[in-house]
Write a protein that holds these residues in place. Structure first.
Motif, PDB file in Angstrom:
ATOM      1  N   THR A 142       0.418  -1.215  -0.021  1.00 41.41           N
ATOM      2  CA  THR A 142       0.178  -0.489   0.522  1.00 41.41           C
ATOM      3  C   THR A 142       0.352   1.377   0.107  1.00 41.41           C
ATOM      4  O   THR A 142       2.083   1.461   0.159  1.00 41.41           O
ATOM      5  N   ARG A 143       0.482   2.882  -0.255  1.00 42.62           N
ATOM      6  CA  ARG A 143       1.259   3.901  -0.559  1.00 42.62           C
ATOM      7  C   ARG A 143       1.909   4.178   0.783  1.00 42.62           C
ATOM      8  O   ARG A 143       2.305   4.698   0.805  1.00 42.62           O
ATOM      9  N   THR A 144       0.705   4.083   1.737  1.00 42.72           N
ATOM     10  CA  THR A 144       0.829   4.006   3.069  1.00 42.72           C
ATOM     11  C   THR A 144       2.727   3.164   4.115  1.00 42.72           C
ATOM     12  O   THR A 144       2.913   3.867   4.795  1.00 42.72           O
ATOM     13  N   ARG A 145       1.843   2.313   3.865  1.00 46.08           N
ATOM     14  CA  ARG A 145       3.042   1.354   3.726  1.00 46.08           C
ATOM     15  C   ARG A 145       4.460   1.989   3.472  1.00 46.08           C
ATOM     16  O   ARG A 145       5.558   1.602   3.977  1.00 46.08           O
ATOM     17  N   ILE A 146       4.509   1.920   2.189  1.00 42.99           N
ATOM     18  CA  ILE A 146       6.026   2.456   1.647  1.00 42.99           C
ATOM     19  C   ILE A 146       6.336   3.961   1.848  1.00 42.99           C
ATOM     20  O   ILE A 146       7.351   4.088   2.361  1.00 42.99           O
ATOM     21  N   GLU A 147       5.174   4.716   2.265  1.00 47.23           N
ATOM     22  CA  GLU A 147       5.278   5.981   2.728  1.00 47.23           C
ATOM     23  C   GLU A 147       6.005   6.072   4.275  1.00 47.23           C
ATOM     24  O   GLU A 147       6.674   6.921   4.467  1.00 47.23           O
ATOM     25  N   GLY A 148       5.801   4.928   4.651  1.00 52.19           N
ATOM     26  CA  GLY A 148       5.947   4.579   6.361  1.00 52.19           C
ATOM     27  C   GLY A 148       7.240   4.130   6.697  1.00 52.19           C
ATOM     28  O   GLY A 148       8.746   4.266   7.441  1.00 52.19           O
ATOM     29  N   LEU A 149       7.630   3.018   5.137  1.00 50.71           N
ATOM     30  CA  LEU A 149       9.245   2.829   5.382  1.00 50.71           C
ATOM     31  C   LEU A 149      10.021   4.239   4.910  1.00 50.71           C
ATOM     32  O   LEU A 149      11.259   3.481   6.066  1.00 50.71           O
ATOM     33  N   LEU A 150       9.963   4.565   3.994  1.00 49.76           N
ATOM     34  CA  LEU A 150      10.697   5.527   3.212  1.00 49.76           C
ATOM     35  C   LEU A 150      10.825   6.644   4.652  1.00 49.76           C
ATOM     36  O   LEU A 150      11.780   7.411   4.782  1.00 49.76           O
ATOM     37  N   ALA A 151       9.902   7.066   5.727  1.00 52.96           N
ATOM     38  CA  ALA A 151       9.949   8.235   6.481  1.00 52.96           C
ATOM     39  C   ALA A 151      10.521   7.859   7.412  1.00 52.96           C
ATOM     40  O   ALA A 151      11.490   8.391   8.204  1.00 52.96           O
ATOM     41  N   ALA A 152      10.698   6.493   8.011  1.00 51.54           N
ATOM     42  CA  ALA A 152      11.129   5.824   8.967  1.00 51.54           C
ATOM     43  C   ALA A 152      12.947   5.673   8.549  1.00 51.54           C
ATOM     44  O   ALA A 152      13.934   5.386   9.222  1.00 51.54           O
ATOM     45  N   PHE A 153      13.508   5.558   7.508  1.00 48.83           N
ATOM     46  CA  PHE A 153      14.877   5.186   7.135  1.00 48.83           C
ATOM     47  C   PHE A 153      15.713   6.730   7.442  1.00 48.83           C
ATOM     48  O   PHE A 153      16.754   5.735   7.813  1.00 48.83           O
ATOM     49  N   PRO A 154      15.586   7.814   7.019  1.00 46.56           N
ATOM     50  CA  PRO A 154      16.744   8.580   7.513  1.00 46.56           C
ATOM     51  C   PRO A 154      16.637   8.218   9.605  1.00 46.56           C
ATOM     52  O   PRO A 154      17.704   8.596   9.747  1.00 46.56           O
ATOM     53  N   LYS A 155      15.816   8.344  10.275  1.00 49.72           N
ATOM     54  CA  LYS A 155      15.770   7.858  11.600  1.00 49.72           C
ATOM     55  C   LYS A 155      16.950   6.722  11.872  1.00 49.72           C
ATOM     56  O   LYS A 155      17.002   6.934  12.975  1.00 49.72           O
ATOM     57  N   LEU A 156      16.518   5.853  10.818  1.00 48.99           N
ATOM     58  CA  LEU A 156      17.317   4.362  11.067  1.00 48.99           C
ATOM     59  C   LEU A 156      19.235   5.089  11.349  1.00 48.99           C
ATOM     60  O   LEU A 156      20.250   3.764  11.307  1.00 48.99           O
ATOM     61  N   MET A 157      19.898   5.882  10.033  1.00 46.88           N
ATOM     62  CA  MET A 157      20.432   5.708   9.721  1.00 46.88           C
ATOM     63  C   MET A 157      21.892   6.065  10.846  1.00 46.88           C
ATOM     64  O   MET A 157      21.594   7.197  11.769  1.00 46.88           O
ATOM     65  N   ASN A 158      23.181   5.672  11.813  1.00 42.71           N
ATOM     66  CA  ASN A 158      23.948   6.326  12.425  1.00 42.71           C
ATOM     67  C   ASN A 158      24.858   7.645  11.570  1.00 42.71           C
ATOM     68  O   ASN A 158      25.381   7.186  10.788  1.00 42.71           O
ATOM     69  N   THR A 159      24.517   8.487  12.363  1.00 43.29           N
ATOM     70  CA  THR A 159      25.375   9.125  12.036  1.00 43.29           C
ATOM     71  C   THR A 159      27.121   9.157  11.948  1.00 43.29           C
ATOM     72  O   THR A 159      27.381   8.462  13.273  1.00 43.29           O
ATOM     73  N   GLY A 160      28.102   9.532  11.764  1.00 42.92           N
ATOM     74  CA  GLY A 160      28.936  10.274  11.516  1.00 42.92           C
ATOM     75  C   GLY A 160      29.799   8.449  10.867  1.00 42.92           C
ATOM     76  O   GLY A 160      31.271   8.613  11.080  1.00 42.92           O
ATOM     77  N   LYS A 161      28.518   7.553  10.862  1.00 42.54           N
ATOM     78  CA  LYS A 161      29.999   6.281  10.528  1.00 42.54           C
ATOM     79  C   LYS A 161      29.275   6.006   8.617  1.00 42.54           C
ATOM     80  O   LYS A 161      27.480   5.933   8.467  1.00 42.54           O
ATOM     81  N   GLN A 162      29.728   5.205   7.904  1.00 40.79           N
ATOM     82  CA  GLN A 162      30.096   5.352   6.931  1.00 40.79           C
ATOM     83  C   GLN A 162      28.919   3.772   6.072  1.00 40.79           C
ATOM     84  O   GLN A 162      29.645   2.774   6.760  1.00 40.79           O
ATOM     85  N   HIS A 163      27.709   3.661   5.505  1.00 38.68           N
ATOM     86  CA  HIS A 163      27.191   2.234   5.559  1.00 38.68           C
ATOM     87  C   HIS A 163      26.358   2.506   4.284  1.00 38.68           C
ATOM     88  O   HIS A 163      26.401   3.381   3.809  1.00 38.68           O
ATOM     89  N   THR A 164      26.069   1.046   3.884  1.00 40.73           N
ATOM     90  CA  THR A 164      25.798   0.991   2.690  1.00 40.73           C
ATOM     91  C   THR A 164      24.017   0.625   3.395  1.00 40.73           C
ATOM     92  O   THR A 164      22.907   0.237   2.044  1.00 40.73           O
ATOM     93  N   PHE A 165      24.322  -0.130   3.948  1.00 39.81           N
ATOM     94  CA  PHE A 165      22.521  -0.555   4.683  1.00 39.81           C
ATOM     95  C   PHE A 165      22.637  -0.357   6.093  1.00 39.81           C
ATOM     96  O   PHE A 165      23.177  -0.524   6.541  1.00 39.81           O
ATOM     97  N   VAL A 166      21.551  -1.187   6.202  1.00 40.43           N
ATOM     98  CA  VAL A 166      20.595  -0.619   7.773  1.00 40.43           C
ATOM     99  C   VAL A 166      19.251  -1.561   7.894  1.00 40.43           C
ATOM    100  O   VAL A 166      18.865  -0.780   7.177  1.00 40.43           O
ATOM    101  N   GLU A 167      19.193  -1.722   8.972  1.00 36.40           N
ATOM    102  CA  GLU A 167      18.482  -3.040   8.692  1.00 36.40           C
ATOM    103  C   GLU A 167      17.526  -2.918  10.098  1.00 36.40           C
ATOM    104  O   GLU A 167      17.619  -2.455  10.944  1.00 36.40           O
ATOM    105  N   THR A 168      16.144  -3.362  10.529  1.00 38.23           N
ATOM    106  CA  THR A 168      15.241  -3.052  10.719  1.00 38.23           C
ATOM    107  C   THR A 168      14.594  -4.351  11.196  1.00 38.23           C
ATOM    108  O   THR A 168      15.090  -5.365  10.528  1.00 38.23           O
ATOM    109  N   GLU A 169      13.274  -5.133  12.225  1.00 35.66           N
ATOM    110  CA  GLU A 169      13.146  -6.036  11.856  1.00 35.66           C
ATOM    111  C   GLU A 169      12.638  -6.715  10.832  1.00 35.66           C
ATOM    112  O   GLU A 169      12.377  -8.505  11.016  1.00 35.66           O
ATOM    113  N   SER A 170      12.043  -6.587   9.866  1.00 36.73           N
ATOM    114  CA  SER A 170      11.302  -6.870   8.899  1.00 36.73           C
ATOM    115  C   SER A 170      12.173  -6.544   8.273  1.00 36.73           C
ATOM    116  O   SER A 170      11.340  -7.226   7.010  1.00 36.73           O
ATOM    117  N   VAL A 171      12.445  -5.412   7.272  1.00 35.44           N
ATOM    118  CA  VAL A 171      13.045  -5.486   6.197  1.00 35.44           C
ATOM    119  C   VAL A 171      15.093  -4.989   6.272  1.00 35.44           C
ATOM    120  O   VAL A 171      15.025  -4.708   7.567  1.00 35.44           O
TER     121      VAL A 171
END
Length: 511
Positions: free
Chosen positions: A25-54
């Motif tokens: 659903t549109r709500t699902r994808i918008e929620g995943l993308l909105a949560a993406f910037p909050k999951l990245m660790n500042t000051g560290k360079q990575h190419t991926f980040v994980e949650t419990e589901s994706v």
């Protein structure tokens, strides 16, 4: 590898382009993308980040992110390879990695994304193949277009040749005094297709208009055919019979005067390169004992530009309406600009209004049951007498600023009782015995001619004289909304314009 979605988003997590490869659903994808910037660790360079589901696999692109959303059990190496291909695709279609540029080419990017991934799984393609697939270049299509253009050129050449032959044949026939050849035998031997034949006929008519052939000589001797315009007893008797039935008989001189008046009334308007048509239509229903049941008025400003150099303009609207109309602008018109400054202009000032087409830029609506808003009140008062009914009907103009032209008040009459006996009347009347109506005609109703009355007698009952219908036309609008000035977007220099205002009746009844 199961790829759930591929998206281009801002650093705040706002989705610009997102392509889902599984049902989401549109709500699902918008929620995943909105949560993406909050999951990245500042000051560290990575190419991926994980949650419990994706899992988010991402690559920064100046102020944007290219993000792949995958399942946690997908192969991270394949994900990174797919991410690099996605990142290389975007510069192929976008000149700059900016939000506006991405939005403008969003469909091109989605088509390219579909070539990389199908149903969540990576396709075995490279960048050159993606470019070829999205362009959909076809050699067969090129050959088809070349053949079609050749056929069109040949058909046009054949059309011109046939047109010249027919023109020459017509001239030869006119010189010899014979009847010009027609188009009867042209269909099978000429260019096939009805549209081509129509083009040939149209070309001939424009280039060489045929002369009017002289009328054939009439055979001598008596004729029993009907002679139109003969001054005989039969014609006089027929006219007398029509007059006895109540028909209005107009002489030839009267007919000439009427046609001349119609021509004067319908004189063409001097249209400038910027022309506006302001039109209002009214629907009104009143009760015979007074009281407005419903009144609805719709108005619109239609803009027509015939010169493209005046495409980028703004209309200055003067709204002196005090009746509470509801205004609505076209979706492409800047609503904030109109609300703040009463200016009609496009949302994007760099764009132009369409040329040579009528565009509705502003419309309004008024719906009310307030009796004081009725432009023209009609009071029909039939009263029974010994021989039938005496009918008194009067009008009164309530809007002094209006000027109503060609007013016709139509009163129904009982059938089979003959013509009414007219007492007093302001204006003129017509009795239509076929439709059983009496038409009260008034050329002009304005502030100098605000009221008038009509009295007549006829056998019948009071209910026979309803509903009364009214029609008119006015060159002044009811809601007093006008365009007072037109200026260029650049420099605010004034532009010459013309205006055509019409106030019409859609339905006007007294029940």
């Amino acid at each position: 590898m199961v790829l759930l979605a591929a998206a281009v988003c801002t650093k705040a997590g706002k989705a610009i382009v997102s392509r889902q490869f599984v049902e989401m659903t549109r709500t699902r994808i918008e929620g995943l993308l909105a949560a993406f910037p909050k999951l990245m660790n500042t000051g560290k360079q990575h190419t991926f980040v994980e949650t419990e589901s994706v899992r988010y696999v991402y690559q920064p692109m100046e102020k944007l992110y290219m993000v792949l959303i995958t399942t946690k059990n997908s192969n991270i190496l394949e994900d990174l390879e797919t991410l690099r291909l996605f990142s290389r695709v975007i510069p192929e279609y976008c000149r700059a990695l900016e939000e506006n540029e991405i939005s403008e080419h969003c469909f091109d990017l989605i088509f390219a994304f579909d070539e990389i991934v199908a149903l969540g799984y990576r396709e075995n393609v490279n960048l050159a193949q993606i470019r070829t697939f999205t362009e959909m270049d076809s050699h067969e299509e090129k050959v088809f277009r070349a053949v079609r253009e050749t056929q069109e050129r040949e058909a046009k050449a054949e059309m011109r040749r046939k047109a010249k032959e027919l023109q020459q044949a017509r001239r030869d026939a006119e010189r010899q005094g014979k009847k010009a050849p027609g188009f009867g035998g042209f269909g099978s031997s000429a260019v096939s297709g009805g549209s081509t034949a129509a083009m040939i006929t149209e070309t001939i008519i424009e280039t060489d208009k045929p002369k009017v052939a002289p009328a054939p000589a009439r055979p001598s001797g008596p004729s029993k055919a009907l002679k139109l315009g003969a001054k005989g007893k039969e014609v006089d008797n027929f006219v007398d019979k029509l007059k006895s039935e109540g028909e209005t008989i107009m002489s030839s001189n009267m007919g000439k005067r009427t046609s001349e008046a119609t021509k004067v009334h319908a004189l063409p308007i001097n249209m400038e390169s910027v022309h506006m048509k302001i039109e209002e239509k009214i629907t009104l229903t009143c009760g015979r004992d007074g009281g407005l049941q419903n009144m609805e008025l719709h108005g619109m400003i239609m803009l027509r530009i015939s010169d493209e150099k005046f495409g980028r303009i703004r209309l200055h609207v003067e709204n002196e309406d005090k009746k509470g109309v509801q205004l609505q602008t076209h979706p492409n018109v800047d609503k904030k600009l109109f609300t703040a400054e009463s200016l009609i202009g496009l949302k994007n000032p760099e764009k132009s209004f369409p040329v040579n087409s009528d565009v509705g830029v502003l419309k309004w609506r008024l719906q009310t049951t307030e009796e004081s808003f009725i432009p023209l009140t009609i009071n029909c008062w039939p009263s029974e007498s010994g021989n039938g009914c005496d009918v008194n009907i009067e009008y009164e103009l309530q809007e002094d600023n209006l000027e109503l032209n060609d007013v016709v008040i139509t009163i129904p009459l009982p059938s089979g009782v003959g013509a009414p006996v007219i007492g007093e009347i302001d204006g003129e009347y017509r009795h239509d015995s076929r439709r059983n109506t009496l038409e009260w005609c008034l050329p002009v109703i304005d502030a100098k001619n605000k009221s008038g009355s009509l009295e007549f007698s006829i056998p019948g009952q009071p209910n026979d004289f309803f509903p009364v219908q009214v029609s008119f036309i006015s060159k002044k609008n009811y809601c007093n909304i006008q365009v007072t000035k037109v200026t260029q977007v650049d420099g605010n220099s004034p532009v010459r314009f013309s205006t055509e205002t019409t106030f019409l009746v859609d339905k006007y009844e007294i029940l």
